[in-house]
Enzyme design. Structure first.
Site, PDB file in Angstrom:
ATOM      1  N   HIS A 136      56.199  49.066  17.458  1.00 22.34           N
ATOM      2  CA  HIS A 136      54.959  49.522  17.669  1.00 22.34           C
ATOM      3  C   HIS A 136      55.353  51.219  18.048  1.00 22.34           C
ATOM      4  CE1 HIS A 136      51.129  50.539  19.607  1.00 22.34           C
ATOM      5  NE2 HIS A 136      50.673  50.018  18.584  1.00 22.34           N
ATOM      6  N   CYS A 137      56.392  51.502  18.696  1.00 19.47           N
ATOM      7  CA  CYS A 137      56.698  52.731  19.327  1.00 19.47           C
ATOM      8  C   CYS A 137      57.194  53.597  17.988  1.00 19.47           C
ATOM      9  CB  CYS A 137      57.912  52.810  20.017  1.00 19.47           C
ATOM     10  SG  CYS A 137      57.419  51.798  21.711  1.00 19.47           S
TER      11      CYS A 137
END
Length: 336
Positions: free
Chosen positions: A327-328
């Protein structure tokens, strides 16, 4: 009434934006390995939706070879790969078209060089022809989690912090977030300052998996009390008494982390949790860490929460050593 809308990640995407770690970055001798992780993510996402990969001109050819023809590489140089934080936060504008918020990335409160990354949001929006709003506060995309129905979930440790927004109160910051993102309810979790580079981003702690449904990263069974078990306990207590923008109580789904004893030797910054998964058109990408029981449990939980989507585990051992996850490393542009 503010007509800006911040869609849920599970809404349809126009594309995903990612970044290619450059030579000479903070990754040092791990650059080749982390590039393999980024390429694996990019190729997986590209099977479901367009991917725009940012890379310096001298790195573009290698990025194209690693990621394949399904990934578009553009000449936007980056310092690091964490596009969730350095890139723009996309919203639906008042006219119903795409818009982007530039949250003035400052290297997570000045902790890392960001000469290039501080310009990424502006450059991406210009390249896409998307209108840009320069925020009056500093934040990162990983500190913002929405249900797409007017509720925002954030940690106080990351936003109400003098390394980003000196002298500003929680109420001040909440007012700006409401205006910029069109949300009507902000749920604050305490988080913790100074224990990781992000000051405890929400996207490694709690995520919306649907209306009034929150997935919470939970310690593996038998975990000794430490600062992170305290963060979890505070978050669970706060979520149990919170309500969303429509007044609904929240259902909390725990997503247990893998057993560290089954992961081999890992560094102090290793992000060993599944809640940093990423939802794309038709699929959910989640990390595979090597604790088979925990990996399979996480996949089953996310399959139940996202019916009709493929579950795509991706090994990201080097990426996770850098303190982040799938996600990052990604940022979605909603379809309009």
């Amino acid at each position: 009434m503010n007509s800006v809308r911040f869609p849920a990640e599970s809404a349809a995407h126009a594309r995903t934006v990612m970044g290619w770690p450059p030579a000479g970055s903070v990754w040092g001798r791990d650059t080749a390995a982390v590039r393999r992780d980024i390429a694996a993510i990019a190729r997986t996402v590209a099977a479901y939706e367009p991917v725009l990969l940012l890379a310096a001109a001298e790195d573009a050819e290698g990025a194209r070879k690693a990621c394949g023809g399904g990934v578009e590489v553009v000449d936007v140089p980056v310092d690091d790969l964490w596009l969730r934080d350095s890139g723009p936060t996309f919203v639906i504008g008042p006219d119903g078209g795409p818009a982007g918020v530039d949250f003035r990335f400052d290297g997570w409160g000045g902790k890392q060089e960001h000469m290039r990354d501080g310009q990424v949001a502006r450059r991406v929006l210009a390249a896409l022809g998307v209108p840009r709003t320069l925020a009056p506060l500093v934040a990162e995309g990983g500190s913002l989690e929405t249900d797409g129905e007017g509720t925002l979930l954030v940690t106080e440790s990351s936003l109400v912090n003098d390394n980003r927004n000196p002298g500003r109160s929680r109420d001040d910051i909440e007012g700006d977030l409401r205006e910029l993102l069109g949300v009507t309810e902000v749920i604050w979790l305490a988080g913790v300052r100074g224990e990781d580079i992000t000051d405890c981003h929400i996207d490694a702690l709690a995520r919306f998996a649907g209306p009034a449904t929150v997935v919470l990263d939970s310690p593996p069974p038998g975990s000794p009390p430490d600062v992170w078990t305290q963060v979890y306990e505070q978050a669970r207590t706060a979520l149990e008494t919170a309500a969303d923008a429509h007044g609904r109580a929240l259902e909390i789904i725990e997503l247990p982390a893998p057993d560290p004893a089954r992961l081999g030797r890992r560094g102090a910054d290793f992000l060993g949790g599944y809640v940093n998964y990423y939802v794309v058109n038709g699929a959910v990408l989640l990390p595979r860490f090597g604790d088979r029981r925990a990996d399979e449990r996480a996949a089953a939980i996310l399959r139940d929460l996202h019916p009709g989507r493929d579950i795509r585990p991706v090994e990201i051992h080097t990426l996770a050593e850098g303190g982040g996850g799938i996600h990052c490393a990604t940022q979605q542009q909603p379809a309009t």
